[in-house]
Scaffold this motif. Structure first.
Motif, PDB file in Angstrom:
ATOM      1  N   ALA A   9       0.844  -1.209   0.000  1.00 40.08           N
ATOM      2  CA  ALA A   9       0.000   0.000   0.000  1.00 40.08           C
ATOM      3  C   ALA A   9       0.872   1.250   0.000  1.00 40.08           C
ATOM      4  O   ALA A   9       0.612   2.209  -0.738  1.00 40.08           O
ATOM      5  N   GLN A  16      -8.407  -2.225   5.212  1.00 42.45           N
ATOM      6  CA  GLN A  16      -8.148  -0.829   5.606  1.00 42.45           C
ATOM      7  C   GLN A  16      -7.069  -0.146   4.760  1.00 42.45           C
ATOM      8  O   GLN A  16      -7.264   0.968   4.281  1.00 42.45           O
ATOM      9  N   SER A  17      -5.927  -0.822   4.620  1.00 45.47           N
ATOM     10  CA  SER A  17      -4.792  -0.142   3.979  1.00 45.47           C
ATOM     11  C   SER A  17      -4.855  -0.202   2.453  1.00 45.47           C
ATOM     12  O   SER A  17      -4.206   0.599   1.786  1.00 45.47           O
ATOM     13  N   TYR A  38     -10.078   0.213   1.403  1.00 46.50           N
ATOM     14  CA  TYR A  38     -10.656   1.466   1.906  1.00 46.50           C
ATOM     15  C   TYR A  38      -9.744   2.656   1.581  1.00 46.50           C
ATOM     16  O   TYR A  38     -10.191   3.789   1.497  1.00 46.50           O
ATOM     17  N   SER A  39      -8.470   2.375   1.370  1.00 46.58           N
ATOM     18  CA  SER A  39      -7.527   3.449   1.034  1.00 46.58           C
ATOM     19  C   SER A  39      -7.332   3.608  -0.472  1.00 46.58           C
ATOM     20  O   SER A  39      -6.496   4.404  -0.901  1.00 46.58           O
ATOM     21  N   HIS A  40      -8.095   2.849  -1.272  1.00 50.13           N
ATOM     22  CA  HIS A  40      -8.058   2.978  -2.748  1.00 50.13           C
ATOM     23  C   HIS A  40      -6.640   2.819  -3.298  1.00 50.13           C
ATOM     24  O   HIS A  40      -6.209   3.617  -4.139  1.00 50.13           O
ATOM     25  N   LYS A  41      -5.916   1.816  -2.853  1.00 51.89           N
ATOM     26  CA  LYS A  41      -4.533   1.664  -3.312  1.00 51.89           C
ATOM     27  C   LYS A  41      -4.436   0.689  -4.479  1.00 51.89           C
ATOM     28  O   LYS A  41      -5.109  -0.343  -4.510  1.00 51.89           O
TER      29      LYS A  41
END
Lengths: 326, 288
Positions: free
Chosen positions: A71, A99-100, A103-106
């Motif tokens: 990420a 999450q990483s 949800y963080s759009h990575k």
């Protein structure tokens, strides 16, 4: 009519398709980086690691850290391919991915080898039969399950050009390589393998070849024409192709090397209902049970997801439809 | 460096924290108040960044990652007071349709945020990834910073990343542990003792610095500057920053019940009286 035939051009591992495509990508694009958690040769990532040592990260047996580092690498606009076995790439690190990455759009490519029962002798601890379900539930996650060497090679190239998190699922054993070497892999687009009028068979991963083998027998012995649709992208699902086919055949079988809970079959059931396509559906999937040690083909047989199980289920389904044999 | 201005800014940030948490009737004031000097020092004296043109890749900028996402109030306050987004947006904290989520999120596009955090233990891995990307991009002058709670060190993933950073010589990276020795169920010693944190990190091949006065702005700036001097020497750098949870408000300081409790109206008024502003350029954000 004659069913379209597919030739087995030799046995090859899907994971080899991944590893070789990754090396090709590494040469083409200096933004491609790869991470592995102490399974480099199992994922055929050793060629990449030797050619591009500065862009290969040996994380050690620490998959949670690997997902986070992947990420972080995207922030410098790198395209990380993080590889490990399917259960370590999903259930072990679900919260990290959630999450990483999601949800963080990575723009992380999670590359999962040794998926399903066909991992074989290592047994249930390593046989991921829940991963498709877990990954498809994450908003924004693209979920791909490839069926042979050539398709895995093409998929690996395609996901590098796509921006967003991807779960790419492939396997351990050498399996029939039958798809076109020069295919263009379109994320989210179903592949129509054979045309048929009697039943739609929607299949993914290693079971695609089993379905093709089963359909040959069904056609030769029973005159049953299967319309076989290979779904390599489980999310987003190509609804139109499936619905169009089912409207013609009026029954459908889904086949996957995964628990029926959370798998491709459930996704298909949902779109049949929401499209008011009320036809009988049957599932070829693992029956909510953990796997065990054994040879890949022995396992497919014992867990009722091999070509014979497919033949049986299709005959049963067509019987229910009230269809007469030719 | 204008110390008087920075002290005033600390007061302002603390006022923001308390007013945000009170307004939302939820949030985490204790750790936020304790880390105020760290954030003010980092964003006003230490880091090199572009607040007005925020980009995800932060090319040629220093980057910060908050791993203990629950102290979002102090993070949001300093980001807005450093120009990342309008100060008045602080009034939307934890409200429906806000970019200021309970825990920091990339999903909602708030400038300044590069990773979502909240579920603990993940931020160091992300920071390491960013540090590796800075090296690959040959941005050798740029530094990655991250902040972690001490309770957060209970998480297993963070030890994976501590091992990795030390073993792989990630030396463009400064992590800080907010060492307030409090977590939800009691003191860190009561819940799960960390033992000798310095020795633990040193045995993982980290350079460790300690600052006993983590709520003294001058000392915090100095320790961060000292840490910067250790960049590029083959080791990741850790600052153990001794802070006091709830610092700045007499009835909150050192009390872990203020970890995740909001002050009522009376408590807010009492607290704000202790946080005076003597700087004309600063004022409380308006509540809409």
């Amino acid at each position: 009519m004659n069913m379209k035939q597919y030739e087995n051009k030799g046995l090859k591992e899907t994971r080899a398709g991944f590893g070789e495509a990754l090396t090709f990508l590494g040469e083409k694009n200096t933004k491609i980086v790869a991470l592995c958690a102490d399974l480099t040769s199992s994922l055929f990532m050793n060629q990449f690691s030797k050619k591009f040592p500065e862009r290969f990260f040996q994380i050690g047996i620490a998959e949670a850290n690997m997902m986070g580092i992947a990420a972080g690498l995207t922030i410098g606009e790198y395209i990380p391919f993080a590889g490990t076995f399917a259960n370590f790439a999903t259930s072990r690190v679900y919260d990290q991915i959630r999450q990483s990455i999601a949800y963080s759009h990575k723009n992380v490519k999670i590359c999962a080898s040794h998926s399903g029962l066909t991992l074989g002798e290592d047994g249930a601890t390593h046989q991921s039969l829940e991963d498709i379900g877990m990954m498809k539930m994450l908003p924004g996650m693209t979920v791909i399950n490839t069926c042979d060497y050539n398709q895995t090679y093409s998929a690996t190239l395609a996901i590098a050009d796509y921006f967003g998190p991807v779960y790419l699922r492939f396997g351990r054993p050498a399996v029939a390589n039958f798809t076109d070497k020069n295919q263009v892999f379109e994320i989210g687009k179903a592949v129509l393998l054979t045309k048929g009028k009697d039943i739609t068979v929607v299949c993914t991963g290693h079971l695609v070849w089993e379905v093709l083998e089963a359909s040959k027998v069904l056609y030769q012995k029973e005159g049953i024409e299967c319309e076989i649709i290979n779904i390599h992208t489980i999310k987003p699902l190509d609804e139109k192709s499936i619905i169009r086919s089912v409207n013609k055949t009026k029954c459908i079988l889904t086949a996957e090397e995964h628990n029926y809970w959370g798998g491709l079959g459930e996704s298909v059931a949902r779109i049949l209902t929401t499209n008011r396509c009320f036809v009988q559906q049957s599932f070829i999937a693992v029956d909510d049970i953990f796997g065990e040690s054994g040879k890949p083909m022995e396992l497919l047989k014992k867990y009722n997801i091999d070509r014979n199980a497919i033949i049986k289920k299709i005959k049963l389904l067509i019987g229910k439809k009230g269809k007469k044999k030719n | 460096m204008n110390i008087q201005y920075l002290k005033n800014l600390c007061s302002q940030v603390r006022r923001d924290i308390l007013r945000m948490v009170h307004n939302a009737k939820s949030g985490h004031p204790g750790g936020s108040l304790g880390c105020t000097e760290y954030f003010v020092a980092l964003y006003h004296e230490i880091m090199h960044y572009n607040a007005t043109k925020f980009t995800m890749n932060g090319k040629n900028e220093d980057l910060f990652f908050l791993s203990n996402g629950h102290i979002s109030p102090v993070y949001y306050s300093i980001l807005s007071r450093s120009g990342f987004f309008p100060v008045k947006e602080l009034s939307t904290f934890r409200k429906l349709n806000s970019r200021l989520q309970g825990h920091p999120s990339v999903h909602d596009g708030l400038p300044g945020i590069r990773i979502s955090s909240g579920s603990l233990g993940q931020g160091m891995s992300v920071a390491i990834g960013a540090a590796l990307s800075k090296k690959l991009n040959k941005e050798f002058d740029r530094i990655i910073y991250s902040l972690h709670g001490d309770g957060e060190l209970n998480e297993g993933q963070i030890w994976e990343s501590i091992l990795y950073a030390g073993s792989k010589n990630i030396d463009n990276y400064i992590a800080t542990v907010d060492y307030n020795r409090q977590q939800i169920d009691g003191t860190t010693d009561e819940v799960l003792s960390l033992g000798n944190l310095r020795k633990k990190f040193e045995s993982f091949n980290w350079k460790v610095l300690e600052e006993l006065e983590g709520n003294n702005i001058e000392k915090v700036i100095n320790i961060l500057k000292n840490a910067k001097n250790e960049i590029g020497k083959g080791k990741p750098i850790l600052i153990i920053l001794y802070t006091q949870m709830g610092y700045g408000v007499d009835f909150m300081v050192g009390d872990n019940t203020w970890h995740g409790k909001y002050p009522n109206k009376k408590e807010l008024e009492k607290a704000l009286l202790q946080l005076k502003l003597s700087e004309s350029s600063l004022e409380d954000y308006p509540i809409s």
